[in-house]
Scaffold this motif. Structure first.
Motif, PDB file in Angstrom:
ATOM      1  N   SER A  81      36.665 -54.442  40.535  1.00  0.00           N
ATOM      2  CA  SER A  81      35.700 -53.052  40.648  1.00  0.00           C
ATOM      3  C   SER A  81      36.634 -51.664  40.730  1.00  0.00           C
ATOM      4  O   SER A  81      36.250 -50.679  40.617  1.00  0.00           O
ATOM      5  CB  SER A  81      34.924 -53.148  41.937  1.00  0.00           C
ATOM      6  OG  SER A  81      33.913 -54.165  41.918  1.00  0.00           O
ATOM      7  N   ARG A  83      38.795 -51.133  38.562  1.00  0.00           N
ATOM      8  CA  ARG A  83      38.776 -50.794  36.708  1.00  0.00           C
ATOM      9  C   ARG A  83      40.103 -51.179  36.445  1.00  0.00           C
ATOM     10  O   ARG A  83      40.375 -50.621  35.267  1.00  0.00           O
ATOM     11  CB  ARG A  83      38.600 -49.329  36.735  1.00  0.00           C
ATOM     12  CG  ARG A  83      37.337 -48.622  37.483  1.00  0.00           C
ATOM     13  CD  ARG A  83      37.281 -47.093  37.202  1.00  0.00           C
ATOM     14  NE  ARG A  83      36.088 -46.600  37.606  1.00  0.00           N
ATOM     15  CZ  ARG A  83      35.708 -45.329  37.347  1.00  0.00           C
ATOM     16  NH1 ARG A  83      36.515 -44.539  36.940  1.00  0.00           N
ATOM     17  NH2 ARG A  83      34.441 -44.825  38.167  1.00  0.00           N
ATOM     18  N   HIS A 102      39.606 -49.168  31.354  1.00  0.00           N
ATOM     19  CA  HIS A 102      38.064 -49.313  31.384  1.00  0.00           C
ATOM     20  C   HIS A 102      37.761 -47.981  32.381  1.00  0.00           C
ATOM     21  O   HIS A 102      38.310 -47.991  33.246  1.00  0.00           O
ATOM     22  CB  HIS A 102      37.738 -50.551  32.165  1.00  0.00           C
ATOM     23  CG  HIS A 102      37.513 -51.730  30.999  1.00  0.00           C
ATOM     24  ND1 HIS A 102      36.598 -52.091  30.282  1.00  0.00           N
ATOM     25  CD2 HIS A 102      38.648 -52.721  31.059  1.00  0.00           C
ATOM     26  CE1 HIS A 102      36.795 -53.104  29.736  1.00  0.00           C
ATOM     27  NE2 HIS A 102      38.040 -53.551  30.205  1.00  0.00           N
ATOM     28  N   ASP A 103      36.510 -47.539  32.002  1.00  0.00           N
ATOM     29  CA  ASP A 103      35.804 -46.456  32.709  1.00  0.00           C
ATOM     30  C   ASP A 103      35.160 -46.774  33.859  1.00  0.00           C
ATOM     31  O   ASP A 103      34.747 -45.824  34.645  1.00  0.00           O
ATOM     32  CB  ASP A 103      35.191 -45.544  31.880  1.00  0.00           C
ATOM     33  CG  ASP A 103      35.871 -45.029  30.664  1.00  0.00           C
ATOM     34  OD1 ASP A 103      37.117 -44.653  30.763  1.00  0.00           O
ATOM     35  OD2 ASP A 103      35.420 -44.751  29.681  1.00  0.00           O
ATOM     36  N   SER A 104      34.883 -47.991  34.081  1.00  0.00           N
ATOM     37  CA  SER A 104      34.055 -48.490  35.245  1.00  0.00           C
ATOM     38  C   SER A 104      34.546 -49.876  35.747  1.00  0.00           C
ATOM     39  O   SER A 104      35.313 -50.318  35.260  1.00  0.00           O
ATOM     40  CB  SER A 104      32.410 -48.485  34.921  1.00  0.00           C
ATOM     41  OG  SER A 104      31.847 -48.871  36.075  1.00  0.00           O
ATOM     42  N   GLU A 105      33.882 -50.552  36.712  1.00  0.00           N
ATOM     43  CA  GLU A 105      34.256 -51.740  37.049  1.00  0.00           C
ATOM     44  C   GLU A 105      34.259 -52.805  35.901  1.00  0.00           C
ATOM     45  O   GLU A 105      33.450 -52.755  34.783  1.00  0.00           O
ATOM     46  CB  GLU A 105      33.138 -52.492  37.841  1.00  0.00           C
ATOM     47  CG  GLU A 105      33.097 -51.730  39.362  1.00  0.00           C
ATOM     48  CD  GLU A 105      31.957 -50.494  39.271  1.00  0.00           C
ATOM     49  OE1 GLU A 105      31.735 -50.079  38.194  1.00  0.00           O
ATOM     50  OE2 GLU A 105      31.474 -50.380  40.099  1.00  0.00           O
ATOM     51  N   TYR A 123      31.603 -52.817  32.976  1.00  0.00           N
ATOM     52  CA  TYR A 123      30.420 -51.963  32.905  1.00  0.00           C
ATOM     53  C   TYR A 123      30.361 -50.794  32.032  1.00  0.00           C
ATOM     54  O   TYR A 123      29.042 -50.296  31.682  1.00  0.00           O
ATOM     55  CB  TYR A 123      30.415 -51.462  34.161  1.00  0.00           C
ATOM     56  CG  TYR A 123      29.477 -52.408  35.479  1.00  0.00           C
ATOM     57  CD1 TYR A 123      28.219 -52.361  35.159  1.00  0.00           C
ATOM     58  CD2 TYR A 123      30.248 -52.913  36.250  1.00  0.00           C
ATOM     59  CE1 TYR A 123      27.272 -53.283  36.105  1.00  0.00           C
ATOM     60  CE2 TYR A 123      29.329 -53.977  37.215  1.00  0.00           C
ATOM     61  CZ  TYR A 123      27.970 -54.061  37.147  1.00  0.00           C
ATOM     62  OH  TYR A 123      27.222 -54.873  38.029  1.00  0.00           O
ATOM     63  N   ASP A 124      31.384 -50.566  31.512  1.00  0.00           N
ATOM     64  CA  ASP A 124      31.399 -49.402  30.502  1.00  0.00           C
ATOM     65  C   ASP A 124      31.107 -49.754  28.946  1.00  0.00           C
ATOM     66  O   ASP A 124      31.427 -48.849  27.997  1.00  0.00           O
ATOM     67  CB  ASP A 124      32.935 -48.619  30.501  1.00  0.00           C
ATOM     68  CG  ASP A 124      34.001 -49.767  29.944  1.00  0.00           C
ATOM     69  OD1 ASP A 124      33.758 -51.042  29.474  1.00  0.00           O
ATOM     70  OD2 ASP A 124      35.225 -49.482  29.879  1.00  0.00           O
ATOM     71  N   SER A 149      26.311 -53.236  30.006  1.00  0.00           N
ATOM     72  CA  SER A 149      27.590 -53.932  30.452  1.00  0.00           C
ATOM     73  C   SER A 149      27.705 -55.322  29.855  1.00  0.00           C
ATOM     74  O   SER A 149      26.675 -56.120  29.648  1.00  0.00           O
ATOM     75  CB  SER A 149      27.145 -54.149  32.087  1.00  0.00           C
ATOM     76  OG  SER A 149      28.268 -54.807  32.768  1.00  0.00           O
TER      77      SER A 149
END
Length: 232
Positions: A81, A83, A102-105, A123-124, A149
């Protein structure tokens, strides 16, 4: 019936050590060891047959969502999480390299067959490939055709297969750059490849397992019985 192998039905060991929910468990290739990761931000190496905790790996800033180990057991990779992806030396516990992009988890991570690249999904809505041999921390390839996702990955010699919350299983042939999409109509939480590589088993958010023939995309079977989302 005498020649059939029976499925395991007896609990052999309980592996205790994590200080929170365990999010993933992966056996190594020969099944002698396993790795676990979870919300306590750690990765743990076990001998599950002896119930022995061997080593703890600690570097992630938030929960660790997935882990994979290479064929000769010398390296592992993890994601979480925070990233980030971490590339580890198994014996020393040292982080060889960190990958950020990555822009998220980040939900899932796998080595390719030659341990030259790490593949991740998050998630991105992207799958990204990272070069283990280079000092660059930038991805060498990005796949961004998903509508939601990315939850699960399977890597073959020539393909990246990914399951997504957008209700698809997508196969990318990296030799020719071709994408094949299997529409399942339900969010996919996990995927697994059959031993002969001919079928994909997908766990979906509607508590149904779906078996797909890869060559035709035909839905061969649905397995029902779970009462919550399916993961394996």
């Amino acid at each position: 019936m005498g020649g059939e192998e029976k499925l395991p039905s007896k609990e052999v060991n309980v592996l205790r050590g994590h200080e929170g929910a365990v999010l993933a468990v992966r056996f190594n290739r020969d099944g002698n060891y396993c790795l676990s990761c979870g919300r306590d931000r750690t990765i743990r190496l076990w001998n599950p047959h002896k119930g022995l905790h061997i080593k703890k790996y600690n570097a992630h800033a938030r929960d660790v969502r997935d882990v994979d180990v290479c064929g000769d057991n010398s390296k592992l990779c993890s994601c979480g999480s925070d990233r980030q992806l971490f590339y580890w030396d198994v014996s020393t516990g040292r982080v060889i390299r960190k990958f950020r992009g990555h822009d998220s988890e980040v939900n899932c991570v796998r080595f390719n067959e030659y341990v030259s690249a790490i593949i991740s999904g998050g998630y991105d809505r992207t799958v990204k490939a990272w070069d283990c041999r280079s000092h660059s921390t930038e991805p060498i390839q990005v796949i961004d055709t998903f509508l939601d996702s990315v939850t699960s990955l399977v890597i073959t010699t020539t393909e990246v297969i990914a399951g997504s919350v957008d209700g698809t299983v997508r196969t990318f042939d990296i030799r020719v750059g071709r994408e094949t999409i299997d529409e399942l109509g339900q969010p996919v939480t996990s995927i697994s490849l059959s031993n002969d590589n001919n079928c994909i088993l997908a766990g979906c958010l509607d508590s149904v397992l779906r078996l797909i023939e890869r060559s035709t995309g035909e839905l061969l079977q649905e397995y029902k019985g779970h009462k919550c989302k399916v993961g394996f």
